[in-house]
Enzyme design. Structure first.
Site, mmCIF file in Angstrom:
data_model
loop_
_atom_site.group_PDB
_atom_site.id
_atom_site.type_symbol
_atom_site.label_atom_id
_atom_site.label_comp_id
_atom_site.label_asym_id
_atom_site.label_seq_id
_atom_site.Cartn_x
_atom_site.Cartn_y
_atom_site.Cartn_z
ATOM 1 N N HIS A 72 0.853 -1.185 0.000
ATOM 2 C CA HIS A 72 0.000 0.000 0.000
ATOM 3 C C HIS A 72 0.893 1.240 0.000
ATOM 4 O O HIS A 72 2.063 1.185 0.390
ATOM 5 C CB HIS A 72 -0.894 0.006 1.236
ATOM 6 N N GLU A 108 1.124 3.845 1.874
ATOM 7 C CA GLU A 108 1.714 4.224 3.150
ATOM 8 C C GLU A 108 2.880 3.302 3.514
ATOM 9 O O GLU A 108 3.909 3.769 4.002
ATOM 10 C CB GLU A 108 0.653 4.189 4.262
ATOM 11 N N CYS A 135 -5.831 2.310 5.871
ATOM 12 C CA CYS A 135 -6.529 1.065 6.194
ATOM 13 C C CYS A 135 -5.951 0.507 7.502
ATOM 14 O O CYS A 135 -4.934 1.009 8.001
ATOM 15 C CB CYS A 135 -6.363 0.060 5.055
ATOM 16 N N CYS A 166 -2.158 -0.406 7.246
ATOM 17 C CA CYS A 166 -1.290 0.766 7.178
ATOM 18 C C CYS A 166 -1.259 1.507 8.506
ATOM 19 O O CYS A 166 -0.201 1.981 8.927
ATOM 20 C CB CYS A 166 -1.751 1.685 6.048
#
Length: 158
Positions: A55, A57, A85, A88
């Site tokens: 992801h 991040e 999320c 993350c």
């Protein structure tokens, strides 16, 4: 000297998200800022790298840590194009990032097909109630790694 605002930093993250979509990645971008400089950048690379943990991040955290040669990002702000999320958010805590600023909400992401509500709800359930089967298997040496860690004199504590 020009002092960047949150809006300017978040626009960097949004640009990474837009560029990511154009290159075949997911619609998420993130930058990590320390002392008024970007020290980490990331865009969603899940499908590009077949890596469900890639992801924006997480990619930005990895980039910042590599640049700083440190796993501790205390004093940094993470600017992300979308609300983090659960995965993350956990990584943000592990990295000790001091502040998070986001643009789109989790509800906005859900409308685009990125709904993490199931995962967020699952994390709060006891193991026996989760959709995922989680079982404990103890063996005689299951604590050996922790004993070795506790006895290690040259460990780098995190």
């Amino acid at each position: 000297m020009h002092k960047h605002t949150d809006k300017e930093w978040i626009e960097h993250a949004i640009k990474l998200a837009v560029d990511s979509v154009a290159r075949g990645g997911g619609p998420f971008g993130a930058v990590i800022v320390k002392d008024a400089s970007i020290i980490g950048r990331g865009n969603n690379q899940v499908t590009l790298n077949n890596d469900p943990s890639a992801h924006a991040e997480i990619v930005a955290i990895r980039d910042a840590c590599n640049r700083l040669k440190d796993f501790n990002l205390e004093g940094c702000t993470l600017y992300t194009s979308c609300e983090p999320c659960p995965m993350c958010l956990a990584a943000i805590y592990w990295a000790r990032i001091s502040r998070v600023v986001y643009a789109a909400s989790g509800a906005d992401a859900a409308q685009a097909g990125f709904d993490d509500a199931f995962i967020a709800n699952e994390l709060c359930l006891p193991h026996e109630q989760k959709a995922l089967t989680i079982e404990r298997c103890q063996c005689d040496n299951h604590l050996q790694c922790f004993k070795d860690w506790n006895n290690k004199t040259d460990k780098k504590v995190y």
